[in-house]
Design a protein around this motif. Structure first.
Motif, PDB file in Angstrom:
ATOM      1  N   GLN A  30       3.190   1.116 -12.207  1.00 51.06           N
ATOM      2  CA  GLN A  30       3.759  -0.143 -12.475  1.00 51.06           C
ATOM      3  C   GLN A  30       4.081  -1.194 -11.216  1.00 51.06           C
ATOM      4  O   GLN A  30       4.193  -2.021 -11.378  1.00 51.06           O
ATOM      5  CB  GLN A  30       5.273   0.124 -13.189  1.00 51.06           C
ATOM      6  CG  GLN A  30       6.173   0.878 -12.289  1.00 51.06           C
ATOM      7  CD  GLN A  30       6.259   2.222 -12.066  1.00 51.06           C
ATOM      8  OE1 GLN A  30       5.350   2.826 -12.297  1.00 51.06           O
ATOM      9  NE2 GLN A  30       7.230   2.729 -11.358  1.00 51.06           N
ATOM     10  N   LEU A  31       3.909  -0.387 -10.019  1.00 56.34           N
ATOM     11  CA  LEU A  31       3.866  -1.255  -8.818  1.00 56.34           C
ATOM     12  C   LEU A  31       2.685  -2.047  -8.388  1.00 56.34           C
ATOM     13  O   LEU A  31       1.565  -1.355  -8.766  1.00 56.34           O
ATOM     14  CB  LEU A  31       4.233  -0.077  -7.657  1.00 56.34           C
ATOM     15  CG  LEU A  31       5.624   0.677  -7.840  1.00 56.34           C
ATOM     16  CD1 LEU A  31       5.696   1.546  -6.767  1.00 56.34           C
ATOM     17  CD2 LEU A  31       6.744  -0.456  -7.953  1.00 56.34           C
ATOM     18  N   GLU A  32       2.922  -2.954  -8.049  1.00 51.39           N
ATOM     19  CA  GLU A  32       1.970  -4.202  -7.455  1.00 51.39           C
ATOM     20  C   GLU A  32       1.446  -3.556  -6.193  1.00 51.39           C
ATOM     21  O   GLU A  32       1.785  -4.260  -5.204  1.00 51.39           O
ATOM     22  CB  GLU A  32       2.211  -5.413  -7.836  1.00 51.39           C
ATOM     23  CG  GLU A  32       2.545  -5.834  -9.187  1.00 51.39           C
ATOM     24  CD  GLU A  32       1.105  -5.797 -10.107  1.00 51.39           C
ATOM     25  OE1 GLU A  32      -0.004  -6.215  -9.341  1.00 51.39           O
ATOM     26  OE2 GLU A  32       1.357  -5.629 -11.253  1.00 51.39           O
ATOM     27  N   SER A  63       0.639  -1.215   0.029  1.00 54.45           N
ATOM     28  CA  SER A  63      -0.046  -0.207   0.105  1.00 54.45           C
ATOM     29  C   SER A  63       0.917   1.303  -0.093  1.00 54.45           C
ATOM     30  O   SER A  63       2.012   1.269   0.430  1.00 54.45           O
ATOM     31  CB  SER A  63      -0.850   0.092   1.319  1.00 54.45           C
ATOM     32  OG  SER A  63      -1.644  -1.012   1.185  1.00 54.45           O
ATOM     33  N   ILE A  64       0.236   2.284  -0.629  1.00 54.85           N
ATOM     34  CA  ILE A  64       1.033   3.637  -0.399  1.00 54.85           C
ATOM     35  C   ILE A  64      -0.072   4.740  -0.337  1.00 54.85           C
ATOM     36  O   ILE A  64      -1.199   4.542  -0.468  1.00 54.85           O
ATOM     37  CB  ILE A  64       1.597   3.796  -1.893  1.00 54.85           C
ATOM     38  CG1 ILE A  64       2.594   4.833  -1.604  1.00 54.85           C
ATOM     39  CG2 ILE A  64       0.985   4.064  -3.026  1.00 54.85           C
ATOM     40  CD1 ILE A  64       3.458   5.422  -2.687  1.00 54.85           C
ATOM     41  N   VAL A  65       0.606   5.876   0.350  1.00 57.80           N
ATOM     42  CA  VAL A  65      -0.591   6.721   0.544  1.00 57.80           C
ATOM     43  C   VAL A  65       0.326   8.071   0.408  1.00 57.80           C
ATOM     44  O   VAL A  65       1.409   8.173   0.804  1.00 57.80           O
ATOM     45  CB  VAL A  65      -0.954   7.007   2.374  1.00 57.80           C
ATOM     46  CG1 VAL A  65      -1.818   8.196   2.495  1.00 57.80           C
ATOM     47  CG2 VAL A  65      -1.700   5.710   2.689  1.00 57.80           C
TER      48      VAL A  65
END
Length: 86
Positions: A16-18, A1-3
């Motif tokens: 491109q990141l899963e 995850s990313i915020v």
């Protein structure tokens, strides 16, 4: 995850990141946003009205980019990430 909070990096750069979850935090209300930018956590800088308007335009672009790339938008005044992870 990313915020991503604030106008830091474009969502499409992470396509491109899963990643399971991708979130953009934003502030919808202009007056609340102004108060936050000029609040205690940002006390070592001065933001002019002109600079603030630029921040708002950048935020609008980020929101559009997030929508185009299927990121979840979190209005950081009224919602939390936890609300979206349930």
């Amino acid at each position: 995850s990313i915020v991503i909070e604030g106008v830091n990096i474009l969502p499409n750069l992470y396509n491109q990141l899963e990643l399971k979850n991708k979130f953009i935090l934003y502030v919808d209300d202009k007056n609340i946003h102004w108060d936050m930018i000029n609040g205690e956590t940002h006390s070592k800088r001065v933001i002019t009205k002109d600079q603030f308007e630029k921040v708002r335009r950048i935020q609008d672009y980020f929101i559009d980019d997030a929508k185009r790339n299927n990121w979840k938008l979190i209005e950081s005044v009224n919602e939390t990430i936890v609300d979206f992870l349930k």
